[in-house]
Design a protein around this motif. Structure first.
Motif, PDB file in Angstrom:
ATOM      1  N   ASP A 147       0.840  -1.205   0.000  1.00 51.63           N
ATOM      2  CA  ASP A 147       0.000   0.000   0.000  1.00 51.63           C
ATOM      3  C   ASP A 147       0.877   1.258   0.000  1.00 51.63           C
ATOM      4  O   ASP A 147       0.507   2.292   0.523  1.00 51.63           O
ATOM      5  CB  ASP A 147      -0.954   0.006   1.200  1.00 51.63           C
ATOM      6  N   GLY A 148       2.059   1.133  -0.578  1.00 51.73           N
ATOM      7  CA  GLY A 148       3.072   2.174  -0.514  1.00 51.73           C
ATOM      8  C   GLY A 148       4.202   1.756   0.418  1.00 51.73           C
ATOM      9  O   GLY A 148       5.275   2.336   0.423  1.00 51.73           O
ATOM     10  N   GLU A 149       3.924   0.737   1.213  1.00 56.75           N
ATOM     11  CA  GLU A 149       4.918   0.064   2.051  1.00 56.75           C
ATOM     12  C   GLU A 149       4.429  -1.364   2.259  1.00 56.75           C
ATOM     13  O   GLU A 149       3.307  -1.698   1.883  1.00 56.75           O
ATOM     14  CB  GLU A 149       5.132   0.796   3.376  1.00 56.75           C
ATOM     15  N   ALA A 150       5.284  -2.187   2.846  1.00 54.24           N
ATOM     16  CA  ALA A 150       4.929  -3.594   3.044  1.00 54.24           C
ATOM     17  C   ALA A 150       3.769  -3.705   4.022  1.00 54.24           C
ATOM     18  O   ALA A 150       3.830  -3.193   5.133  1.00 54.24           O
ATOM     19  CB  ALA A 150       6.129  -4.380   3.554  1.00 54.24           C
ATOM     20  N   ALA A 151       2.705  -4.355   3.569  1.00 58.50           N
ATOM     21  CA  ALA A 151       1.520  -4.536   4.402  1.00 58.50           C
ATOM     22  C   ALA A 151       1.255  -6.016   4.685  1.00 58.50           C
ATOM     23  O   ALA A 151       0.335  -6.346   5.422  1.00 58.50           O
ATOM     24  CB  ALA A 151       0.301  -3.906   3.727  1.00 58.50           C
ATOM     25  N   GLY A 152       2.056  -6.908   4.087  1.00 62.19           N
ATOM     26  CA  GLY A 152       1.869  -8.328   4.309  1.00 62.19           C
ATOM     27  C   GLY A 152       2.461  -9.141   3.183  1.00 62.19           C
ATOM     28  O   GLY A 152       3.201  -8.623   2.340  1.00 62.19           O
TER      29      GLY A 152
END
Length: 185
Positions: free
Chosen positions: A82-87
């Motif tokens: 989402d613009g960075e690691a979310a999973g």
């Protein structure tokens, strides 16, 4: 908005930061897997990334939680982004069939970082991964979850999952009773 991205060097610092916060992409091996991944990133980030994308099953055998080893299946990981690691979400399969060996808990496994849970990320990531499953020729996927994991059950149902029934996990995974779902593609 989220997407699932192929793990790449540009995303790696964010993924590593999530691991360093104590998150695990592995719902079975938990912090042991986190430690192993951090060590692998430190040793050789390019090799670590390459190991997450193995649709030809060229990697080494898989060690199950009880220490037994089994042949690697074709598969790959995508990072929930989402613009960075979310999973992280992964797909594995056997060539030429939608069936899985008894020691494999399901075609798809996923984990969302705790600080982004409850936002629908797993639901959307699974929807996107189902497209990938169709692309490798599967006609259905099986996904398993623990009896008390209501959030995962909702994710599977939101993507058209139908409960197949209860089953006992293989002894390698402790033999606990779990739920098996099927999503027709």
């Amino acid at each position: 908005m989220i997407e699932i991205v192929k793990p790449a060097l540009e995303h790696l610092p964010f993924y590593k930061a999530a691991l360093e916060r104590g998150w695990s992409p592995d719902n079975v091996r938990l912090l042991e897997a986190t430690r192993e991944q951090l060590e692998a990133i430190e040793q050789d980030p390019v090799a670590f990334l390459a190991g997450l994308d193995d649709p030809e099953a060229k990697g080494p055998p898989i060690t199950l939680p009880d220490g037994t080893t089994v042949p690697r299946l074709p598969g790959f990981r995508r990072w929930i982004w989402d613009g960075e690691a979310a999973g992280s979400i992964g797909l594995r399969w056997q060539k030429g069939t939608s069936a899985l060996p008894p020691h494999v808990l399901g075609h798809i496994g996923y984990a969302v970082v705790p600080w982004k849970e409850g936002r629908g990320y797993a639901t959307e990531a699974l929807r996107l991964m189902l497209e990938e499953a169709r692309a490798v020729g599967l006609d259905h996927v099986e996904i398993t979850t623990d009896l008390d994991n209501l959030a995962s059950q909702k994710v599977i149902l939101a993507n058209g999952g139908m409960l197949v029934g209860r089953f006992a996990k293989a002894a390698a995974y402790g033999g606990a009773e779990s739920l098996k779902y099927r999503i027709d593609l």
